[in-house]
Design a protein around this motif. Structure first.
Motif, PDB file in Angstrom:
ATOM      1  N   SER A 107     -42.501 -22.444   2.075  1.00  0.00           N
ATOM      2  CA  SER A 107     -42.398 -22.721   3.497  1.00  0.00           C
ATOM      3  C   SER A 107     -43.784 -22.585   4.118  1.00  0.00           C
ATOM      4  CB  SER A 107     -41.407 -21.768   4.174  1.00  0.00           C
ATOM      5  OG  SER A 107     -41.828 -20.425   4.017  1.00  0.00           O
ATOM      6  N   CYS A 108     -43.963 -23.154   5.298  1.00  0.00           N
ATOM      7  CA  CYS A 108     -45.276 -23.069   5.942  1.00  0.00           C
ATOM      8  C   CYS A 108     -45.154 -23.501   7.407  1.00  0.00           C
ATOM      9  CB  CYS A 108     -46.287 -23.949   5.213  1.00  0.00           C
ATOM     10  SG  CYS A 108     -48.022 -23.516   5.593  1.00  0.00           S
ATOM     11  N   PHE A 109     -46.187 -23.200   8.168  1.00  0.00           N
ATOM     12  CA  PHE A 109     -46.284 -23.630   9.568  1.00  0.00           C
ATOM     13  C   PHE A 109     -47.737 -24.032   9.817  1.00  0.00           C
ATOM     14  CE2 PHE A 109     -46.222 -23.614  14.116  1.00  0.00           C
ATOM     15  CZ  PHE A 109     -44.892 -23.801  14.478  1.00  0.00           C
ATOM     16  N   TRP A 110     -47.906 -25.212  10.407  1.00  0.00           N
ATOM     17  CA  TRP A 110     -49.243 -25.745  10.631  1.00  0.00           C
ATOM     18  C   TRP A 110     -49.495 -26.020  12.109  1.00  0.00           C
ATOM     19  CZ3 TRP A 110     -45.758 -27.492   7.028  1.00  0.00           C
ATOM     20  CH2 TRP A 110     -46.116 -27.394   5.678  1.00  0.00           C
ATOM     21  N   VAL A 111     -50.769 -26.009  12.466  1.00  0.00           N
ATOM     22  CA  VAL A 111     -51.179 -26.438  13.798  1.00  0.00           C
ATOM     23  C   VAL A 111     -52.244 -27.512  13.647  1.00  0.00           C
ATOM     24  CG1 VAL A 111     -50.698 -24.167  14.779  1.00  0.00           C
ATOM     25  CG2 VAL A 111     -53.030 -24.718  14.056  1.00  0.00           C
ATOM     26  N   ALA A 112     -52.219 -28.465  14.577  1.00  0.00           N
ATOM     27  CA  ALA A 112     -53.292 -29.464  14.654  1.00  0.00           C
ATOM     28  C   ALA A 112     -54.236 -29.004  15.753  1.00  0.00           C
ATOM     29  CB  ALA A 112     -52.707 -30.841  14.985  1.00  0.00           C
ATOM     30  N   GLY A 120     -51.018 -29.567  18.470  1.00  0.00           N
ATOM     31  CA  GLY A 120     -49.781 -29.995  17.841  1.00  0.00           C
ATOM     32  C   GLY A 120     -49.302 -28.951  16.850  1.00  0.00           C
ATOM     33  N   ILE A 121     -48.006 -28.941  16.585  1.00  0.00           N
ATOM     34  CA  ILE A 121     -47.428 -27.945  15.680  1.00  0.00           C
ATOM     35  C   ILE A 121     -46.329 -28.579  14.833  1.00  0.00           C
ATOM     36  CG2 ILE A 121     -47.894 -26.003  17.214  1.00  0.00           C
ATOM     37  CD1 ILE A 121     -44.925 -26.111  18.054  1.00  0.00           C
ATOM     38  N   VAL A 122     -46.058 -27.968  13.696  1.00  0.00           N
ATOM     39  CA  VAL A 122     -44.904 -28.340  12.868  1.00  0.00           C
ATOM     40  C   VAL A 122     -44.662 -27.226  11.860  1.00  0.00           C
ATOM     41  CG1 VAL A 122     -46.141 -29.548  11.001  1.00  0.00           C
ATOM     42  CG2 VAL A 122     -43.826 -30.255  11.625  1.00  0.00           C
ATOM     43  N   HIS A 141     -39.652 -28.317  14.559  1.00  0.00           N
ATOM     44  CA  HIS A 141     -40.524 -28.080  15.713  1.00  0.00           C
ATOM     45  C   HIS A 141     -41.766 -28.966  15.782  1.00  0.00           C
ATOM     46  CE1 HIS A 141     -37.866 -24.773  16.212  1.00  0.00           C
ATOM     47  NE2 HIS A 141     -38.454 -23.956  15.348  1.00  0.00           N
ATOM     48  N   LEU A 142     -41.659 -30.208  15.369  1.00  0.00           N
ATOM     49  CA  LEU A 142     -42.800 -31.105  15.547  1.00  0.00           C
ATOM     50  C   LEU A 142     -43.029 -31.310  17.038  1.00  0.00           C
ATOM     51  CD1 LEU A 142     -44.931 -33.078  14.370  1.00  0.00           C
ATOM     52  CD2 LEU A 142     -43.183 -34.868  14.596  1.00  0.00           C
ATOM     53  N   MET A 159     -47.205 -36.046   7.819  1.00  0.00           N
ATOM     54  CA  MET A 159     -47.792 -36.305   6.507  1.00  0.00           C
ATOM     55  C   MET A 159     -48.159 -34.995   5.808  1.00  0.00           C
ATOM     56  SD  MET A 159     -48.466 -38.569   4.309  1.00  0.00           S
ATOM     57  CE  MET A 159     -48.288 -40.054   5.322  1.00  0.00           C
ATOM     58  N   THR A 160     -48.611 -34.018   6.577  1.00  0.00           N
ATOM     59  CA  THR A 160     -48.932 -32.709   6.011  1.00  0.00           C
ATOM     60  C   THR A 160     -47.693 -32.067   5.391  1.00  0.00           C
ATOM     61  OG1 THR A 160     -50.725 -32.346   7.599  1.00  0.00           O
ATOM     62  CG2 THR A 160     -49.791 -30.392   6.548  1.00  0.00           C
ATOM     63  N   VAL A 161     -46.559 -32.180   6.090  1.00  0.00           N
ATOM     64  CA  VAL A 161     -45.302 -31.638   5.568  1.00  0.00           C
ATOM     65  C   VAL A 161     -44.897 -32.372   4.290  1.00  0.00           C
ATOM     66  CG1 VAL A 161     -42.839 -31.329   6.023  1.00  0.00           C
ATOM     67  CG2 VAL A 161     -44.507 -30.875   7.831  1.00  0.00           C
ATOM     68  N   LEU A 162     -45.025 -33.690   4.276  1.00  0.00           N
ATOM     69  CA  LEU A 162     -44.648 -34.471   3.098  1.00  0.00           C
ATOM     70  C   LEU A 162     -45.531 -34.118   1.894  1.00  0.00           C
ATOM     71  CD1 LEU A 162     -44.006 -38.010   4.661  1.00  0.00           C
ATOM     72  CD2 LEU A 162     -42.325 -36.272   4.013  1.00  0.00           C
ATOM     73  N   GLN A 163     -46.818 -33.967   2.132  1.00  0.00           N
ATOM     74  CA  GLN A 163     -47.730 -33.610   1.047  1.00  0.00           C
ATOM     75  C   GLN A 163     -47.422 -32.215   0.508  1.00  0.00           C
ATOM     76  OE1 GLN A 163     -51.478 -34.139   3.053  1.00  0.00           O
ATOM     77  NE2 GLN A 163     -51.586 -36.341   2.600  1.00  0.00           N
ATOM     78  N   PHE A 164     -47.112 -31.298   1.418  1.00  0.00           N
ATOM     79  CA  PHE A 164     -46.743 -29.936   1.020  1.00  0.00           C
ATOM     80  C   PHE A 164     -45.461 -29.959   0.187  1.00  0.00           C
ATOM     81  CE2 PHE A 164     -44.197 -26.115   1.935  1.00  0.00           C
ATOM     82  CZ  PHE A 164     -45.076 -25.110   1.531  1.00  0.00           C
TER      83      PHE A 164
END
Length: 227
Positions: A107-112, A120-122, A141-142, A159-164
């Motif tokens: 699992s993970c959480f990213w910010v742009a 941005g967040i997801v 939470h996109l 795309m970051t989520v898909l790559q992860f």
């Protein structure tokens, strides 16, 4: 286009992430209100109640006040599910993002980040009750700040989520959205997500005729294995 980069969430991002998420959810209230106003049953009530009061009382003022009261009620009704969902999320997974998204494998959480600010967040969590033989990751939470829309941040975050997901060995990525998010729906489908079902998660969504749309992205290897 402003320069941006995507990175993992840090504790110093917490307030900005919560604010950005809350603001993004509140933006859906006007669209929900407009949707309610277009429903046949709403039109019937907005026309029928004032006319009935006018015929019974002969008072235009009473008819006008009743219409204003109904509109206020419908606005509060449109506001309720979004405000409720925000409160729930801020008290659960978004209360401690590190614990919810970064303390476990898969699992993970990213910010742009744009010009040093979170724009941005997801987030993404494994699906606990995935169908047998399928390993699913769910996108949560996109959200992209209003002033940064159109810069490609939403697509970059997805795309970051898909790559992860691919790197972690997931076979599918799933998410929920609604008919009130046409821009998000278009983005997801343009990236390969397919609609798998529509449903009403609660009585309020059924009353407002706002179904939740379940989307799924299957990686090519998973698609070929299923043939």
């Amino acid at each position: 286009m402003a320069p941006h980069h995507i990175r993992k969430y840090q504790e110093t991002d917490h307030k900005r992430v919560q604010d950005l998420y809350s603001q993004g959810m509140v933006e859906h209230i006007p669209a929900t209100f407009r949707h309610i106003l277009k429903l046949p049953q709403t039109i019937l009530v907005l026309l029928g109640v004032p006319i009935a009061l006018l015929l019974v009382s002969g008072s235009w003022l009473l008819a006008l006040v009743s219409n204003v009261t109904l509109l206020v009620f419908l606005w509060l009704l449109a506001r309720y599910p979004w405000k409720k969902y925000v409160v729930i999320c801020l008290q659960t997974d978004l209360a401690d993002i590190t614990k919810s998204y970064l303390s476990a494998h898969g699992s993970c959480f990213w910010v742009a980040e744009s010009w040093g600010q979170v724009a941005g967040i997801v987030g993404a969590l494994p699906v606990e009750n995935a169908p047998p033989g399928r390993k699913q990751l769910q996108l949560f939470h996109l959200s992209v700040a209003l002033e940064h829309r159109g810069e490609g941040l939403g697509k970059a975050l997805v795309m970051t989520v898909l790559q992860f997901a691919r790197a972690q060995g997931y076979s599918e990525v799933v998410l929920n959205t609604s008919i009130l998010h046409p821009a998000a729906l278009t983005l997801y489908q343009s990236m390969g997500f397919q609609k798998i079902r529509e449903y009403f998660p609660d009585k309020i969504s059924r009353l407002l005729d706002v179904p939740t749309i379940r989307l799924m992205y299957s990686f090519p290897s998973a698609q070929e294995a299923g043939r």
